[in-house]
Design a protein around this motif. Structure first.
Motif, mmCIF file in Angstrom:
data_model
loop_
_atom_site.group_PDB
_atom_site.id
_atom_site.type_symbol
_atom_site.label_atom_id
_atom_site.label_comp_id
_atom_site.label_asym_id
_atom_site.label_seq_id
_atom_site.Cartn_x
_atom_site.Cartn_y
_atom_site.Cartn_z
ATOM 1 N N ASP A 40 0.835 -1.199 0.000
ATOM 2 C CA ASP A 40 0.000 0.000 0.000
ATOM 3 C C ASP A 40 0.873 1.252 0.000
ATOM 4 O O ASP A 40 0.589 2.219 -0.723
ATOM 5 C CB ASP A 40 -0.918 -0.031 1.217
ATOM 6 N N SER A 41 1.933 1.252 0.768
ATOM 7 C CA SER A 41 2.857 2.403 0.812
ATOM 8 C C SER A 41 3.516 2.626 -0.546
ATOM 9 O O SER A 41 3.679 3.766 -0.993
ATOM 10 C CB SER A 41 3.931 2.184 1.874
ATOM 11 N N MET A 65 -9.714 7.663 -3.004
ATOM 12 C CA MET A 65 -9.988 6.677 -1.956
ATOM 13 C C MET A 65 -8.949 6.703 -0.832
ATOM 14 O O MET A 65 -9.171 6.156 0.235
ATOM 15 C CB MET A 65 -10.026 5.265 -2.562
ATOM 16 N N LEU A 66 -7.810 7.356 -1.093
ATOM 17 C CA LEU A 66 -6.720 7.370 -0.105
ATOM 18 C C LEU A 66 -7.122 8.149 1.144
ATOM 19 O O LEU A 66 -7.803 9.173 1.064
ATOM 20 C CB LEU A 66 -5.467 8.013 -0.690
ATOM 21 N N THR A 67 -6.662 7.640 2.272
ATOM 22 C CA THR A 67 -6.772 8.376 3.526
ATOM 23 C C THR A 67 -5.354 8.769 3.918
ATOM 24 O O THR A 67 -4.403 8.473 3.188
ATOM 25 C CB THR A 67 -7.394 7.505 4.642
ATOM 26 N N ASP A 68 -5.187 9.372 5.075
ATOM 27 C CA ASP A 68 -3.839 9.717 5.517
ATOM 28 C C ASP A 68 -3.016 8.476 5.852
ATOM 29 O O ASP A 68 -1.822 8.565 6.079
ATOM 30 C CB ASP A 68 -3.878 10.681 6.692
ATOM 31 N N GLN A 69 -3.654 7.291 5.827
ATOM 32 C CA GLN A 69 -2.947 6.023 6.065
ATOM 33 C C GLN A 69 -2.900 5.177 4.798
ATOM 34 O O GLN A 69 -2.635 3.988 4.871
ATOM 35 C CB GLN A 69 -3.602 5.232 7.185
ATOM 36 N N LEU A 115 -4.576 3.191 1.557
ATOM 37 C CA LEU A 115 -5.810 2.445 1.380
ATOM 38 C C LEU A 115 -6.037 1.496 2.560
ATOM 39 O O LEU A 115 -7.167 1.185 2.901
ATOM 40 C CB LEU A 115 -5.772 1.614 0.084
ATOM 41 N N ILE A 116 -4.941 1.019 3.136
ATOM 42 C CA ILE A 116 -5.016 0.028 4.219
ATOM 43 C C ILE A 116 -4.505 0.659 5.506
ATOM 44 O O ILE A 116 -3.317 0.970 5.597
ATOM 45 C CB ILE A 116 -4.204 -1.236 3.861
ATOM 46 N N PRO A 117 -5.380 0.849 6.480
ATOM 47 C CA PRO A 117 -4.926 1.451 7.733
ATOM 48 C C PRO A 117 -3.970 0.535 8.493
ATOM 49 O O PRO A 117 -4.071 -0.676 8.409
ATOM 50 C CB PRO A 117 -6.213 1.656 8.530
ATOM 51 N N GLY A 118 -3.071 1.148 9.197
ATOM 52 C CA GLY A 118 -2.180 0.344 10.038
ATOM 53 C C GLY A 118 -0.729 0.636 9.836
ATOM 54 O O GLY A 118 -0.245 1.292 9.033
#
Length: 92
Positions: A25-26, A83-87, A89-92
Protein backbone atom coordinates in the motif's frame (compact mmCIF):
# COMPACT_ATOMS: atom_id res chain seq x y z
CA UNK A 1 -10.07 -8.45 8.37
CA UNK A 2 -12.76 -8.63 5.69
CA UNK A 3 -11.66 -6.85 2.51
CA UNK A 4 -13.83 -6.17 -0.51
CA UNK A 5 -12.23 -5.71 -3.90
CA UNK A 6 -14.74 -3.68 -5.86
CA UNK A 7 -16.35 -5.77 -8.58
CA UNK A 8 -14.85 -9.04 -7.30
CA UNK A 9 -16.18 -9.89 -3.86
CA UNK A 10 -14.84 -10.29 -0.35
CA UNK A 11 -11.83 -12.05 1.13
CA UNK A 12 -10.84 -12.63 4.72
CA UNK A 13 -7.23 -11.73 5.46
CA UNK A 14 -5.40 -12.88 8.59
CA UNK A 15 -3.96 -10.18 10.86
CA UNK A 16 -0.44 -11.53 10.23
CA UNK A 17 -0.74 -10.65 6.53
CA UNK A 18 -1.71 -7.00 7.03
CA UNK A 19 1.92 -5.82 7.42
CA UNK A 20 2.82 -7.12 3.95
CA UNK A 21 -0.26 -5.46 2.51
CA UNK A 22 0.69 -2.20 4.22
CA UNK A 23 4.12 -2.29 2.57
CA UNK A 24 2.51 -2.72 -0.85
CA UNK A 25 0.00 0.00 0.00
CA UNK A 26 2.86 2.40 0.81
CA UNK A 27 4.48 1.66 -2.54
CA UNK A 28 1.17 2.26 -4.31
CA UNK A 29 0.69 5.54 -2.47
CA UNK A 30 4.21 6.68 -3.47
CA UNK A 31 3.40 5.97 -7.13
CA UNK A 32 0.21 8.01 -6.82
CA UNK A 33 2.00 10.94 -5.17
CA UNK A 34 4.64 10.83 -7.94
CA UNK A 35 1.81 10.69 -10.50
CA UNK A 36 3.62 7.76 -12.15
CA UNK A 37 0.92 5.91 -14.11
CA UNK A 38 3.08 2.88 -15.00
CA UNK A 39 4.31 2.39 -11.44
CA UNK A 40 0.77 2.98 -10.12
CA UNK A 41 -0.63 0.24 -12.34
CA UNK A 42 2.14 -2.20 -11.32
CA UNK A 43 1.70 -1.48 -7.60
CA UNK A 44 -2.10 -1.62 -7.69
CA UNK A 45 -2.00 -5.03 -9.37
CA UNK A 46 0.65 -6.25 -6.90
CA UNK A 47 -1.50 -5.18 -3.94
CA UNK A 48 -4.67 -6.77 -5.30
CA UNK A 49 -2.82 -9.96 -6.28
CA UNK A 50 -1.40 -10.25 -2.76
CA UNK A 51 -4.84 -9.74 -1.20
CA UNK A 52 -6.23 -12.49 -3.43
CA UNK A 53 -3.28 -14.76 -2.61
CA UNK A 54 -3.28 -14.42 1.19
CA UNK A 55 -7.03 -13.95 1.58
CA UNK A 56 -9.69 -16.61 1.83
CA UNK A 57 -12.57 -15.91 -0.54
CA UNK A 58 -15.95 -15.55 1.10
CA UNK A 59 -19.05 -16.90 -0.63
CA UNK A 60 -20.99 -14.39 -2.73
CA UNK A 61 -24.01 -14.81 -0.45
CA UNK A 62 -21.96 -13.89 2.63
CA UNK A 63 -23.32 -10.86 4.46
CA UNK A 64 -20.15 -10.01 6.37
CA UNK A 65 -19.51 -6.26 6.58
CA UNK A 66 -16.35 -5.21 4.76
CA UNK A 67 -13.79 -3.54 7.00
CA UNK A 68 -11.91 -2.24 3.99
CA UNK A 69 -12.80 -1.62 0.35
CA UNK A 70 -10.13 -1.70 -2.34
CA UNK A 71 -10.49 -0.38 -5.89
CA UNK A 72 -10.83 -2.69 -8.88
CA UNK A 73 -7.75 -3.56 -10.94
CA UNK A 74 -8.86 -1.23 -13.74
CA UNK A 75 -9.31 1.82 -11.49
CA UNK A 76 -7.69 5.04 -12.62
CA UNK A 77 -5.00 6.81 -10.64
CA UNK A 78 -7.51 9.59 -9.90
CA UNK A 79 -10.13 7.15 -8.62
CA UNK A 80 -7.62 5.57 -6.25
CA UNK A 81 -6.27 8.97 -5.19
CA UNK A 82 -9.81 9.87 -4.05
CA UNK A 83 -9.99 6.68 -1.96
CA UNK A 84 -6.72 7.37 -0.11
CA UNK A 85 -6.77 8.38 3.53
CA UNK A 86 -3.84 9.72 5.52
CA UNK A 87 -2.95 6.02 6.06
CA UNK A 88 -3.21 5.00 2.41
CA UNK A 89 -5.81 2.45 1.38
CA UNK A 90 -5.02 0.03 4.22
CA UNK A 91 -4.93 1.45 7.73
CA UNK A 92 -2.18 0.34 10.04
Amino acid sequence: MIIRIMGEGQVEVAPDDIAVLNDLDSELEAAIVADNEDEFRTKLHALLDKVRHVGKSLPDESLEPSELILPPADASIEEVREMLTDQGLIPG
